[in-house]
Design a protein around this motif. Structure first.
Motif, PDB file in Angstrom:
ATOM      1  N   ARG A 174      -1.541  -6.202  -6.906  1.00 43.39           N
ATOM      2  CA  ARG A 174      -1.768  -6.637  -5.520  1.00 43.39           C
ATOM      3  C   ARG A 174      -1.153  -5.668  -4.509  1.00 43.39           C
ATOM      4  O   ARG A 174      -1.157  -5.923  -3.318  1.00 43.39           O
ATOM      5  CB  ARG A 174      -1.207  -8.036  -5.302  1.00 43.39           C
ATOM      6  CG  ARG A 174      -1.917  -9.093  -6.088  1.00 43.39           C
ATOM      7  CD  ARG A 174      -3.181  -9.488  -5.354  1.00 43.39           C
ATOM      8  NE  ARG A 174      -3.972 -10.361  -6.175  1.00 43.39           N
ATOM      9  CZ  ARG A 174      -5.257 -10.145  -6.418  1.00 43.39           C
ATOM     10  NH1 ARG A 174      -5.856  -9.096  -5.926  1.00 43.39           N
ATOM     11  NH2 ARG A 174      -5.933 -10.981  -7.149  1.00 43.39           N
ATOM     12  N   ALA A 215      -4.123  -8.664   4.393  1.00 42.80           N
ATOM     13  CA  ALA A 215      -2.933  -8.924   3.574  1.00 42.80           C
ATOM     14  C   ALA A 215      -1.847  -9.603   4.404  1.00 42.80           C
ATOM     15  O   ALA A 215      -1.536  -9.164   5.511  1.00 42.80           O
ATOM     16  CB  ALA A 215      -2.408  -7.621   2.983  1.00 42.80           C
ATOM     17  N   ARG A 216      -1.272 -10.672   3.845  1.00 41.31           N
ATOM     18  CA  ARG A 216      -0.190 -11.381   4.540  1.00 41.31           C
ATOM     19  C   ARG A 216       1.085 -10.565   4.574  1.00 41.31           C
ATOM     20  O   ARG A 216       1.890 -10.687   5.478  1.00 41.31           O
ATOM     21  CB  ARG A 216       0.100 -12.718   3.862  1.00 41.31           C
ATOM     22  CG  ARG A 216      -0.896 -13.783   4.163  1.00 41.31           C
ATOM     23  CD  ARG A 216      -0.495 -15.054   3.499  1.00 41.31           C
ATOM     24  NE  ARG A 216      -0.391 -14.800   2.057  1.00 41.31           N
ATOM     25  CZ  ARG A 216      -0.007 -15.685   1.173  1.00 41.31           C
ATOM     26  NH1 ARG A 216       0.332 -16.882   1.551  1.00 41.31           N
ATOM     27  NH2 ARG A 216       0.045 -15.381  -0.106  1.00 41.31           N
ATOM     28  N   ARG A 217       1.308  -9.761   3.533  1.00 41.40           N
ATOM     29  CA  ARG A 217       2.524  -8.954   3.446  1.00 41.40           C
ATOM     30  C   ARG A 217       2.172  -7.509   3.775  1.00 41.40           C
ATOM     31  O   ARG A 217       1.531  -6.832   2.986  1.00 41.40           O
ATOM     32  CB  ARG A 217       3.128  -9.088   2.047  1.00 41.40           C
ATOM     33  CG  ARG A 217       3.656 -10.492   1.765  1.00 41.40           C
ATOM     34  CD  ARG A 217       4.010 -10.691   0.309  1.00 41.40           C
ATOM     35  NE  ARG A 217       2.885 -10.508  -0.587  1.00 41.40           N
ATOM     36  CZ  ARG A 217       2.002 -11.456  -0.897  1.00 41.40           C
ATOM     37  NH1 ARG A 217       2.114 -12.653  -0.357  1.00 41.40           N
ATOM     38  NH2 ARG A 217       1.020 -11.216  -1.733  1.00 41.40           N
ATOM     39  N   ARG A 218       2.602  -7.086   4.970  1.00 39.70           N
ATOM     40  CA  ARG A 218       2.345  -5.722   5.425  1.00 39.70           C
ATOM     41  C   ARG A 218       3.664  -5.093   5.853  1.00 39.70           C
ATOM     42  O   ARG A 218       4.387  -5.673   6.657  1.00 39.70           O
ATOM     43  CB  ARG A 218       1.379  -5.723   6.607  1.00 39.70           C
ATOM     44  CG  ARG A 218      -0.018  -6.188   6.244  1.00 39.70           C
ATOM     45  CD  ARG A 218      -0.874  -6.310   7.467  1.00 39.70           C
ATOM     46  NE  ARG A 218      -0.490  -7.547   8.162  1.00 39.70           N
ATOM     47  CZ  ARG A 218      -1.142  -8.075   9.171  1.00 39.70           C
ATOM     48  NH1 ARG A 218      -2.211  -7.483   9.643  1.00 39.70           N
ATOM     49  NH2 ARG A 218      -0.737  -9.179   9.730  1.00 39.70           N
ATOM     50  N   ILE A 219       3.926  -3.919   5.307  1.00 39.59           N
ATOM     51  CA  ILE A 219       5.109  -3.154   5.707  1.00 39.59           C
ATOM     52  C   ILE A 219       4.602  -1.866   6.331  1.00 39.59           C
ATOM     53  O   ILE A 219       3.884  -1.101   5.682  1.00 39.59           O
ATOM     54  CB  ILE A 219       6.021  -2.854   4.504  1.00 39.59           C
ATOM     55  CG1 ILE A 219       6.536  -4.141   3.880  1.00 39.59           C
ATOM     56  CG2 ILE A 219       7.170  -1.937   4.925  1.00 39.59           C
ATOM     57  CD1 ILE A 219       7.302  -3.945   2.591  1.00 39.59           C
ATOM     58  N   ASN A 272      -5.977 -11.583   1.303  1.00 40.06           N
ATOM     59  CA  ASN A 272      -4.859 -12.309   1.885  1.00 40.06           C
ATOM     60  C   ASN A 272      -3.616 -12.280   1.001  1.00 40.06           C
ATOM     61  O   ASN A 272      -2.494 -12.194   1.494  1.00 40.06           O
ATOM     62  CB  ASN A 272      -5.300 -13.756   2.156  1.00 40.06           C
ATOM     63  CG  ASN A 272      -4.265 -14.549   2.891  1.00 40.06           C
ATOM     64  OD1 ASN A 272      -3.271 -14.937   2.305  1.00 40.06           O
ATOM     65  ND2 ASN A 272      -4.508 -14.775   4.163  1.00 40.06           N
ATOM     66  N   ASP A 273      -3.770 -12.320  -0.320  1.00 41.09           N
ATOM     67  CA  ASP A 273      -2.619 -12.392  -1.219  1.00 41.09           C
ATOM     68  C   ASP A 273      -2.128 -11.011  -1.665  1.00 41.09           C
ATOM     69  O   ASP A 273      -1.287 -10.908  -2.554  1.00 41.09           O
ATOM     70  CB  ASP A 273      -2.917 -13.283  -2.427  1.00 41.09           C
ATOM     71  CG  ASP A 273      -4.132 -12.842  -3.221  1.00 41.09           C
ATOM     72  OD1 ASP A 273      -4.941 -12.048  -2.699  1.00 41.09           O
ATOM     73  OD2 ASP A 273      -4.291 -13.300  -4.363  1.00 41.09           O
ATOM     74  N   ASP A 274      -2.612  -9.952  -1.039  1.00 44.80           N
ATOM     75  CA  ASP A 274      -2.161  -8.600  -1.351  1.00 44.80           C
ATOM     76  C   ASP A 274      -0.943  -8.219  -0.516  1.00 44.80           C
ATOM     77  O   ASP A 274      -0.607  -8.877   0.470  1.00 44.80           O
ATOM     78  CB  ASP A 274      -3.278  -7.585  -1.080  1.00 44.80           C
ATOM     79  CG  ASP A 274      -4.411  -7.673  -2.089  1.00 44.80           C
ATOM     80  OD1 ASP A 274      -4.176  -8.158  -3.210  1.00 44.80           O
ATOM     81  OD2 ASP A 274      -5.529  -7.250  -1.750  1.00 44.80           O
ATOM     82  N   SER A 275      -0.312  -7.123  -0.932  1.00 46.57           N
ATOM     83  CA  SER A 275       0.784  -6.513  -0.178  1.00 46.57           C
ATOM     84  C   SER A 275       0.356  -5.098   0.180  1.00 46.57           C
ATOM     85  O   SER A 275      -0.180  -4.376  -0.661  1.00 46.57           O
ATOM     86  CB  SER A 275       2.056  -6.445  -1.023  1.00 46.57           C
ATOM     87  OG  SER A 275       2.504  -7.737  -1.345  1.00 46.57           O
TER      88      SER A 275
END
Length: 171
Positions: free
Chosen positions: A17, A137-141, A83-86
């Motif tokens: 992911r 993606a919900r997790r974005r840096i 959505n569930d990816d980083s």
């Protein structure tokens, strides 16, 4: 789900992911950006660290780090992630700010930037923010290793209390 799984001998499944765009703009007297991006890319792909699949870490270095390639790669992330990816986005290069006070405009400077046509050869804060918002993606840096990075985002963090908002604490 989809995260690294320790098999007991230091071997890890891939973090399926995990997706990344890593950019090192380079240029004369600025080769350190290429070195930094290469190291970040290696860490993300390292099976004992982040374990991102190699084909999900897009690396743009020097002449590849054009405005069209950067914006295209961001659009690819919007089209291919869920959505569930980083997602990790790393930019190492130049940034600039134009204006005074609260009306400043901020820009990322790609490899093909031209001072004769700065508007169409740079990536302005509003356009960059719009591209980031398109990534589901919900997790974005997002890591911006450049001058004026703090002004690049026009994102409101309504769900996060101010004391927990990293951008709020840094600015």
């Amino acid at each position: 789900m989809g995260g690294p799984v320790d098999k007991g001998l230091g071997m890890v499944d891939m973090f399926t992911r995990g997706h990344a765009l890593v950019i090192g703009v380079g240029g004369s007297n600025f080769s350190v950006t290429i070195d930094d991006a290469t190291i970040i890319s290696s860490i993300l792909r390292d099976r004992d660290r982040c374990a991102f699949p190699g084909d999900q870490v897009h690396l743009l270095l020097a002449e590849q780090a054009t405005r069209a390639n950067i914006t295209g790669a961001l659009q690819d992330l919007a089209d291919t992630t869920r959505n569930d990816d980083s997602v990790v986005i790393y930019f190492s290069g130049h940034g600039m700010s134009v204006g005074h006070g609260s009306e400043d405009l901020h820009y990322l400077i790609p490899h093909d930037f031209s001072p004769d046509d700065p508007v169409s050869t740079s990536i302005d804060d509003e356009f960059f923010t719009a591209l980031i918002r398109e990534i589901p993606a919900r997790r974005r840096i997002i890591l911006l290793d450049c001058c004026f990075a703090g002004g690049m985002f026009q994102i409101q963090f309504k769900q996060v209390p101010k004391h927990m908002n990293l951008l709020y604490r840094l600015t």
